[in-house]
Design an enzyme around this catalytic site. Structure first.
Site, PDB file in Angstrom:
ATOM      1  CG  ASP A 183      -1.973  -1.101   1.093  1.00  0.00           C
ATOM      2  OD1 ASP A 183      -1.754  -2.087   0.318  1.00  0.00           O
ATOM      3  OD2 ASP A 183      -2.916  -0.791   1.876  1.00  0.00           O
ATOM      4  CE  LYS A 237      -5.259   2.036   2.494  1.00  0.00           C
ATOM      5  NZ  LYS A 237      -4.211   1.317   3.205  1.00  0.00           N
ATOM      6  CE  LYS A 270      -6.956  -1.430   2.537  1.00  0.00           C
ATOM      7  NZ  LYS A 270      -5.411  -2.015   2.847  1.00  0.00           N
TER       8      LYS A 270
END
Length: 329
Positions: free
Chosen positions: A166, A229, A265
């Site tokens: 991430d 995300k 996400k």
């Protein structure tokens, strides 16, 4: 809802969907993207009331939500013991007795997300389970460390066993409209990840406008992001429904043009079961059932699982249990 498969390798994104290879930066497409803020906010405001599921249907959706959680600990006081307990929770997120009562087999969370220093601990604790370890990287959460160190950090995390990375983008590239710089940065991060899947954290609460969110989403996908995300969870504003609607529609547009599915996400601030249900309904409405799988949708959450457990216990017993009966580890 389908019974969850015991073939846990299905949690790995690369098993079921071709990776997004990216494309050349198309500035005409990026600059043409707009966002009607008032219309987006009106649509988002109607979501909680437009889709309502009850009883067995609600329980089924909540079980689905569990399989989509990146069970996360990103605290300065993380310890080996805490991470091991979190990994144990990921493998058995709900009481077996409760699952048996509902006619369900074993389920797991989608992944476990940790800082780099805890990757080896998590990998060891999850060995043989098929549950991937995700690591936050690139100077998380601000992303302001020297660029070469951010790239090196990715390599270190992949070498340590992280299967998902991430990363955080440089917000200044978005705020100044330097889309080439954002594209180049994201492409370098994608290359450094190698076989590991990369989730691009946009930190949407710091991007200034929904139009910027839409354009940044598109540029990151063009550069090869496997997921986009919302947030690090450390900003003052994290995942919201308007932001989610914008990002999801960018994903849909990208798929329509390229044929590649990119995951989504939402992270930060999603702590209640009822909120998870709204996000699942949004995904189903906007992207369809294919995105309701862990290779294309995740919740970035730590406390969400506890509330879902309480709701499931209420479904079975008719009574709510105390929160302390459902610790994360």
């Amino acid at each position: 809802m389908e019974t969850q498969s015991l073939e846990r390798t299905a949690h790995l994104p690369q098993v079921t969907e071709p990776r997004n290879p990216g494309m050349e930066l198309d500035l005409d497409w990026v600059r043409a993207v707009q966002a009607n803020t008032s219309a987006i906010e009106r649509r988002a405001a109607t979501l909680p009331g437009r889709r309502s599921v009850k009883k067995d249907h609600q329980a089924a959706w909540l079980l689905k939500a569990i399989t989509l959680i990146d069970l996360t600990t990103l605290s300065g006081d993380d310890t080996v013991g805490r991470v091991r307990r979190l990994c144990a929770k990921a493998q058995q997120p709900v009481s077996p007795a409760l699952l048996e009562t509902m006619g369900m087999g074993p389920i797991t969370t989608g992944a476990v997300c940790v800082y780099h220093d805890m990757i080896e601990t998590a990998v060891e604790a999850l060995k043989g389970t098929g549950i991937p370890v995700a690591a936050v990287s690139t100077g998380f959460p601000a992303g302001l460390s020297p660029f070469h160190l951010r790239v090196a950090e990715i390599g270190e995390s992949v070498a340590a066993g992280a299967e998902e990375i991430d990363i955080v983008i440089s917000r200044r590239h978005v705020l100044t409209g330097d889309w080439q710089a954002l594209y180049d940065e994201m492409k370098a991060f994608r290359a450094a990840c190698g076989h590991a899947h990369v989730k691009a954290i946009l930190a949407t609460g710091e991007l200034g406008s929904l139009r910027n969110v839409a354009r940044a989403s598109l540029v990151c996908m063009m550069a090869g992001a496997d997921f986009i995300k919302t947030s690090t969870g450390k900003e003052s504003v994290n995942a919201t429904l308007p932001v989610s609607l914008v990002m999801i529609r960018a994903i849909r547009d990208y798929y329509d043009r390229t044929g590649y599915r990119v995951g989504y996400k939402p992270a930060g601030g999603i702590s209640k079961a009822k909120d998870a249900l709204v996000y699942l309904a949004l995904i189903k409405d906007e992207l369809g059932d294919r995105w309701l799988q862990p290779d294309l949708f995740r919740f970035g959450a730590s406390s969400l699982l506890g509330d879902i457990e309480r709701q499931l216990e209420h479904h079975v017993t008719g009574a709510y249990s105390a929160g302390y009966r459902h610790p994360m580890g």
